[in-house]
Design an enzyme around this catalytic site. Sequence first.
Site, PDB file in Angstrom:
ATOM      1  N   ARG A   1      45.684  39.818  47.635  1.00  0.00           N
ATOM      2  CA  ARG A   1      45.827  41.236  47.459  1.00  0.00           C
ATOM      3  C   ARG A   1      47.328  41.456  47.168  1.00  0.00           C
ATOM      4  NH1 ARG A   1      41.483  41.007  46.885  1.00  0.00           N
ATOM      5  NH2 ARG A   1      39.741  42.459  47.942  1.00  0.00           N
TER       6      ARG A   1
ATOM      7  N   GLU B   1      46.439  47.810  40.079  1.00  0.00           N
ATOM      8  CA  GLU B   1      45.498  47.049  39.283  1.00  0.00           C
ATOM      9  C   GLU B   1      44.663  48.239  38.301  1.00  0.00           C
ATOM     10  OE1 GLU B   1      42.985  44.190  41.448  1.00  0.00           O
ATOM     11  OE2 GLU B   1      45.024  43.225  42.032  1.00  0.00           O
TER      12      GLU B   1
ATOM     13  N   HIS C   1      42.720  39.522  38.312  1.00  0.00           N
ATOM     14  CA  HIS C   1      41.913  39.689  39.363  1.00  0.00           C
ATOM     15  C   HIS C   1      40.283  39.058  38.961  1.00  0.00           C
ATOM     16  CE1 HIS C   1      41.226  42.204  43.438  1.00  0.00           C
ATOM     17  NE2 HIS C   1      40.541  40.822  43.454  1.00  0.00           N
TER      18      HIS C   1
END
Length: 318
Positions: free
Chosen positions: A236, A265, A284
């Site tokens: 993360r 994000e 991601h």
Amino acid sequence: MKVVITRHLPNDVTKELVDNFDVVMWGKENEPIPRKQLLEEIKDADGLFTNVADQIDYELLERAPKLKVISTMAVGYDNIDINEARNRGIMVGHTPGVLTEATADLTFALLMAAGRRIVEGMDVIRQNEWNSWGPFFLTGQGIYRKSIGIIGMGRIGLSVARRAKGFQMDILYHNRSHNKEAEEELNATYCELEELLTKADYIVLLAPSTKDTYKMIGKAEFVKMKQTAVFINTSRGTNVDEEALYHALQSGEIFAAGLDVFDQEPIDSEHPLLKLRNVTALPHIGSASIETRIEMARLACENLLNGLKGQPLVHEVK
Ligand SMILES: NC(=O)C1=CN([C@@H]2O[C@H](COP(=O)(O)OP(=O)(O)OC[C@H]3O[C@@H](n4cnc5c(N)ncnc54)[C@H](O)[C@@H]3O)[C@@H](O)[C@H]2O)C=CC1
Ligand SMILES: O=C(O)C(=O)CO
């Protein structure tokens, strides 16, 4: 009972939910349901099918008096206020295991891309900067027989270590506890964080996002790494101090980074990190193989169905 699904999913995946419940599914696959609409729909919902990009926080839970089950199509659940859900007796399901190998593949791909400057090479061709073969043109870091330091030796960490073994890499790891499987099967060596940072050629972060891991890799940690080190983060973004990472990459304190996750994000395309040639960045997509995403969606549906039928979830966050 009513179920809210926050992204569009294929019909064959949602069939059982649709057959059994009143399903409200957001129509778009790659765009989030507007927060306002989610807050409205959740008011009379019994089940919620979510993912890493939705914030399932106090405000949302406060508006969901009937909610019984939250099912996320992810292993990480740091976007969900677990304590608040627990206080309200709401079960939370997630999808560990089914995404392990896909995420390990992507992590190793990033390691190789960042170490060997693969994306930079493509950019050089696209920008017409390839003049000739040169003895040291686009040279990167070797991988074969180098050392890898894995921070967070859990399911994905172990699968990355198995790939590293195929490259005859020396495996170091740091974890909350010893991982016997990694030690016995792969001869991995447990290290304190500081030792791992100073010794490893490739440093791979795979610990979950918790209050203990918040910005666990920052200025002090980058200073300890080798100048030739390649840093990979597929865990993360919040686990890393991005300003410190930028400084380390820009000043040559470390060689390169491969990043699949970011503090914010989607990351802004003008973000300073993206201006650096020694950053390989992905949006991601660690678990994004077609078959894995289908398995994740199916497992998340199963968790939701079980919970709403009063049966134990396949994987409940405890
Ligand atoms: N980029 C992507 O698309 C994906 C990212 N992930 C991330 O990867 C993480 C790991 O997933 P799994 O391996 O399935 O989880 P896991 O729970 O099997 O492994 C996590 C490991 O981290 C260790 N850990 C926890 N706190 C730590 C600390 N402070 N220092 C060192 N180690 C610590 C745990 O002991 C555990 O062994 C997820 O939580 C998620 O954030 C997971 C899947 C896809
Ligand atoms: O599963 C997770 O935690 C992700 O980040 C997406 O697969």
